[in-house]
Motif scaffolding. Structure first.
Motif, PDB file in Angstrom:
ATOM      1  N   GLU A 293      13.458  63.552 -65.876  1.00  0.00           N
ATOM      2  CA  GLU A 293      12.716  64.258 -66.920  1.00  0.00           C
ATOM      3  C   GLU A 293      11.771  65.333 -66.415  1.00  0.00           C
ATOM      4  OE1 GLU A 293      10.188  60.471 -66.207  1.00  0.00           O
ATOM      5  OE2 GLU A 293      12.170  61.280 -65.736  1.00  0.00           O
ATOM      6  N   GLY A 294      11.627  65.472 -65.106  1.00  0.00           N
ATOM      7  CA  GLY A 294      10.620  66.369 -64.554  1.00  0.00           C
ATOM      8  C   GLY A 294      10.948  67.847 -64.666  1.00  0.00           C
ATOM      9  N   ASN A 295       9.960  68.659 -64.365  1.00  0.00           N
ATOM     10  CA  ASN A 295      10.113  70.106 -64.306  1.00  0.00           C
ATOM     11  C   ASN A 295      11.179  70.457 -63.271  1.00  0.00           C
ATOM     12  OD1 ASN A 295       9.705  72.877 -64.456  1.00  0.00           O
ATOM     13  ND2 ASN A 295       7.927  72.838 -63.095  1.00  0.00           N
TER      14      ASN A 295
ATOM     15  N   GLY B 218      14.021  69.146 -63.205  1.00  0.00           N
ATOM     16  CA  GLY B 218      14.748  67.927 -62.911  1.00  0.00           C
ATOM     17  C   GLY B 218      16.168  67.958 -63.461  1.00  0.00           C
TER      18      GLY B 218
ATOM     19  N   PRO C 257      11.785  62.120 -55.610  1.00  0.00           N
ATOM     20  CA  PRO C 257      11.082  62.661 -56.787  1.00  0.00           C
ATOM     21  C   PRO C 257      11.063  61.649 -57.937  1.00  0.00           C
ATOM     22  CG  PRO C 257      12.606  64.283 -55.895  1.00  0.00           C
ATOM     23  CD  PRO C 257      12.902  62.997 -55.201  1.00  0.00           C
ATOM     24  N   GLU C 258       9.878  61.207 -58.329  1.00  0.00           N
ATOM     25  CA  GLU C 258       9.785  60.140 -59.316  1.00  0.00           C
ATOM     26  C   GLU C 258      10.160  60.593 -60.721  1.00  0.00           C
ATOM     27  OE1 GLU C 258       4.951  60.537 -60.095  1.00  0.00           O
ATOM     28  OE2 GLU C 258       5.786  58.794 -59.067  1.00  0.00           O
ATOM     29  N   GLN C 259      10.210  61.904 -60.951  1.00  0.00           N
ATOM     30  CA  GLN C 259      10.659  62.420 -62.240  1.00  0.00           C
ATOM     31  C   GLN C 259      11.988  63.179 -62.088  1.00  0.00           C
ATOM     32  OE1 GLN C 259       7.341  64.590 -64.037  1.00  0.00           O
ATOM     33  NE2 GLN C 259       6.756  62.717 -65.103  1.00  0.00           N
TER      34      GLN C 259
ATOM     35  N   THR D  66      18.862  63.795 -56.726  1.00  0.00           N
ATOM     36  CA  THR D  66      18.314  65.130 -56.512  1.00  0.00           C
ATOM     37  C   THR D  66      19.179  65.948 -55.561  1.00  0.00           C
ATOM     38  OG1 THR D  66      16.054  64.324 -56.856  1.00  0.00           O
ATOM     39  CG2 THR D  66      16.302  66.398 -55.663  1.00  0.00           C
TER      40      THR D  66
ATOM     41  N   THR E  98       8.387  56.137 -65.243  1.00  0.00           N
ATOM     42  CA  THR E  98       9.364  57.227 -65.305  1.00  0.00           C
ATOM     43  C   THR E  98      10.754  56.677 -65.608  1.00  0.00           C
ATOM     44  OG1 THR E  98       9.973  57.157 -62.959  1.00  0.00           O
ATOM     45  CG2 THR E  98       8.026  58.463 -63.565  1.00  0.00           C
TER      46      THR E  98
END
Length: 464
Positions: free
Chosen positions: A235-237, A239, A230-232, A188, A8
């Protein structure tokens, strides 16, 4: 079955942080990091008697905390609380360094409080401290380059959360996986609103980043105990990219530790975008025949960012000035006080000077106009064209593109020491100031404990 391991973006960033070495610093970057550190410590010492800093210190004394990190001015507490206090002191005067990206401005030295507390708590070397500070500068500036958030209504402390956590984790000597978790937690949890710096300003203007320093340090401490984030985060949903910044790319494997060379230092105790305009005001004040008591009107042409943030543009009218926080973000007030007093130092922010009739009256005669040509030249230059007309029609003008502390005229050690002395002398004897200077200048051969011991002997009560 062959599994493909996806790395990630926060893991890529963490690997950059983990692999950063003191030996990666060029001699020029190393010298400028030391200058930034001395500058930051001087600004922090100079703020020790400010009412909000005194109030925070009293709160921390009441709360206590494990004595693992030194408070500038004496005493110890837990690392995250020391990060908050020391960052608050270095931020309160609004006299710190800056980084000018096209769509964002930040203050990378805001991270030094987090790095210093974290490094001291593990008995780090001076080399480790300098490397972690370099990491903070790199992460903070590069995210501001590619992921500005001011126009979207978020504060620059938002990118800073990633930098504070990354550098605190580096100083704590965490492995790459825990560095990634620290960055993910802080990034985050600390998306901040730009309302901090719009309209009528509060104490939070100077405390928003100290909060991030505290939270970045605490996130690193949590990660050191195995807490995950949160590892994303990027780029995550839902995020950071999806919700805050929009798309951007950074190849962290290609980054270095040189971005400190792109930062600038303040000459005047004022918001960064005012510096060249205040030089122009000093120039006009020194011209033959100038009479500040006979001013009819003042006109400043400046670049769009200065107009938006401190000139009465999109972040609110800047002619209602009652407090220190409002004064150092009001270009009309700052121009008026420099034309009257000749300088802008912490002394000009005494409550009675802020609301004095002469400066309050003069600022109403100032017109600030953004000029596209100047905006196009920013941030490579900081253009300011100031014209002052007297009641008899006599006019004085000055145009400036730079100032002492800008890219083309950077601080050297003697400049940094002069500013350090001007701020620290009420709180530290000459011998103690010399000691701090010598430790910082030779920091790669010293320990963090030597530096914090000296900082702990600075006197909040001016008894040295």
């Amino acid at each position: 079955m062959n599994w493909v391991v996806h790395v990630t973006e926060v893991q890529q960033l963490a690997e950059f942080v983990h692999s950063a070495r003191f030996e990666d610093l060029s001699p020029e970057a190393l010298e400028q990091l030391k200058i930034r550190l001395l500058d930051t410590l001087g600004v922090a010492i100079g703020a020790l008697d400010a009412d909000p800093i005194v109030a925070i210190r009293e709160l921390l004394d009441d709360l206590g905390g494990s004595p693992d990190a030194t408070l500038i001015g004496g005493g110890k507490t837990s690392p995250e609380r020391a990060a908050f206090f020391n960052s608050a002191a270095s931020r309160y005067l609004d006299f710190m360094d800056s980084y000018l990206a096209k769509g964002e401005t930040n203050h990378p030295s805001d991270n030094i409080g987090a790095v210093l507390a974290s490094a001291e708590s593990v008995g780090a070397s001076g080399k480790e401290l300098l490397t972690a500070i370099a990491v903070a500068y790199q992460v903070h500036t590069r995210l501001s380059d590619v992921a500005p958030v001011r126009a979207k209504g978020f504060d620059h402390t938002t990118q800073g959360a990633f930098a504070a956590a990354a550098s605190a984790a580096k100083a704590l000597r965490l492995p790459a996986d825990q560095i990634a978790n620290a960055i993910a937690i802080a990034g985050t949890a600390n998306v901040a609103l730009r309302v901090t710096r719009t309209g009528n300003l509060s104490h939070w203007k100077g405390l928003a980043y100290p909060h991030v320093s505290k939270e970045g340090t605490f996130a690193a401490l949590l990660a050191s105990r195995g807490i995950t984030g949160p590892e994303q985060v990027f780029e995550g949903n839902k995020g950071f990219k999806d919700s805050v910044s929009g798309p951007f790319e950074i190849d962290w494997s290609a980054e270095n530790l040189e971005s400190v060379l792109g930062t600038i230092i303040k000459k005047h105790n004022a918001e960064i975008h005012s510096q060249s305009a205040l030089d122009a005001a000093q120039d006009i004040r020194a011209q033959d025949g100038f009479n500040v008591r006979a001013i009819e009107k003042i006109r400043l042409h400046t670049f769009d960012v200065a107009y938006s943030i401190i000139g009465g543009g999109e972040e609110g009218d800047k002619r209602l000035v009652r407090t220190k926080e409002e004064a150092d973000h009001s270009l009309p007030w700052m121009l008026a006080v420099v034309l009257l007093d000749g300088v802008l130092t912490p002394a000009q922010y005494e409550p009675e000077r802020i609301v004095a009739s002469d400066v309050q009256s003069l600022m109403t005669r100032i017109e600030i106009i953004p000029k596209q040509e100047f905006s196009d030249r920013f941030p490579a230059q900081m253009p300011a064209d100031l014209r002052v007309e007297l009641v008899d029609g006599t006019a004085f003008s000055s145009s400036q593109d730079s100032y002492l502390g800008f890219h083309d005229n950077p601080f050297d050690w003697s400049s940094a020491r002069a500013k350090f002395d001007s701020l620290a002398s009420p709180f530290a004897s000459e011998s103690l100031r010399n000691e701090i200077d010598e430790i910082v200048h030779d920091l790669e051969n010293r320990t963090v404990g030597e530096l914090t011991d000296a900082l702990g002997r600075v006197s909040r009560n001016q008894e040295h």
